[in-house]
Design an enzyme around this catalytic site. Sequence first.
Site, PDB file in Angstrom:
ATOM      1  N   ARG A 240       0.814  -1.108  -0.151  1.00 48.23           N
ATOM      2  CA  ARG A 240       0.046   0.022   0.068  1.00 48.23           C
ATOM      3  C   ARG A 240       0.816   1.316   0.041  1.00 48.23           C
ATOM      4  O   ARG A 240       2.041   1.282   0.355  1.00 48.23           O
ATOM      5  CB  ARG A 240      -0.922   0.236   1.317  1.00 48.23           C
ATOM      6  N   ASP A 264       4.817   0.127  -7.252  1.00 47.83           N
ATOM      7  CA  ASP A 264       3.378  -0.431  -7.776  1.00 47.83           C
ATOM      8  C   ASP A 264       2.203   0.269  -7.255  1.00 47.83           C
ATOM      9  O   ASP A 264       1.034   0.395  -7.552  1.00 47.83           O
ATOM     10  CB  ASP A 264       2.959  -1.962  -7.710  1.00 47.83           C
ATOM     11  N   GLU A 269      -2.677   8.159  -4.568  1.00 43.13           N
ATOM     12  CA  GLU A 269      -2.835   7.154  -5.666  1.00 43.13           C
ATOM     13  C   GLU A 269      -4.330   7.557  -6.543  1.00 43.13           C
ATOM     14  O   GLU A 269      -5.122   7.589  -5.613  1.00 43.13           O
ATOM     15  CB  GLU A 269      -2.704   5.774  -5.105  1.00 43.13           C
ATOM     16  N   HIS A 288      -0.395   0.486 -10.134  1.00 43.03           N
ATOM     17  CA  HIS A 288      -1.085  -0.690  -9.293  1.00 43.03           C
ATOM     18  C   HIS A 288      -1.643  -1.874 -10.476  1.00 43.03           C
ATOM     19  O   HIS A 288      -2.429  -2.219 -10.526  1.00 43.03           O
ATOM     20  CB  HIS A 288      -2.430  -0.008  -8.670  1.00 43.03           C
ATOM     21  N   THR A 289      -0.337  -2.410 -11.028  1.00 43.67           N
ATOM     22  CA  THR A 289      -0.899  -3.322 -11.848  1.00 43.67           C
ATOM     23  C   THR A 289      -0.013  -4.664 -11.605  1.00 43.67           C
ATOM     24  O   THR A 289       0.080  -5.614 -12.356  1.00 43.67           O
ATOM     25  CB  THR A 289      -0.375  -3.087 -13.213  1.00 43.67           C
TER      26      THR A 289
END
Length: 327
Positions: A240, A264, A269, A288-289
Amino acid sequence: MADDTTDAATGDTTGPTGDAPGDGPRVAVRPEGMREHIVEAVRAGGGTVVEPAEAELLVWTDPKDPEPLESLLAEHDGIGTVQLLWAGVESFAARGMFDDGRTWACGKGVYADPVAEHALALLLAGMRGLPGRVTAESWGPQWGTSLLGGSVTILGGGGIAESLIRLLAPFETEITVVRRSTGPMDGVARVVAPDDTREALRGADAVVLALALTDETTGVIDAEALAAMDERAWLVNVARGAHVVTDDLVDALRDGVIAGAALDVTDPEPLPQGHPLWTLENCIITPHTANTEEMAEPLIADRVRRNVERSGRGDALIGLVDPASGY
């Protein structure tokens, strides 16, 4: 009126999204129409798809807003078990929803393999300087760091950490894991408690964040933690964004306190255009993949199927939420 139909032989009535009553668990899937493959997973597990008023188990498919779920559960106290589809459930914990006496399960561990794969890819790309070479138009200097025989510290000891430890085995790395339970782990040189985080960061070639977000882990990587890391170290975050104090990371990357960061997840975000992290050559950002919807679909469908089966047998569900820890 609803297009209910009655079976002439049995007298059973079904609605447009419901099944005829069976022997399996009675399961509602909400919100409707969001992830239809979950409905099929319920049926594959032997469950009967019903309306919430008839359900004993609810599969909730929307990770964004806890409030509609909270309202639905307040109206249907016959629902004794709730299955969430993702691992990050901090927004639900913050509302105290896990203290309602129900059994809660989430997606922890479901996405461990693809997320660990992404973490390793980010780490190797950073240590080998690949991002800069992708856009290079000249030969340039030789540089890079080998992971072989290096040392890796992983914050978190759950499914992602376990998967990453397996992937690191061919590199013969010395691995330190920081987690609440300090019992031994296969493939790990040492396991230490969170109080020893700073010491665990020292000397590591790589630090990977793979832990749940709680009050205790928010901002765990701040200026002091970054200063404890080696200047050759890479920070990889697949957990996170709020685990890292972003302004402190920007300063550390600019000043060469650590070699680089591969993220990531970020805080905020999505990371807005113009943010300093976008301009730093020693920072890799993916949106975030680590686990995409395409990757997740078969994995979470299998988890739902298995948990519906287990519910039908009266067995404990996989991925149970601990109300005390909030995940």
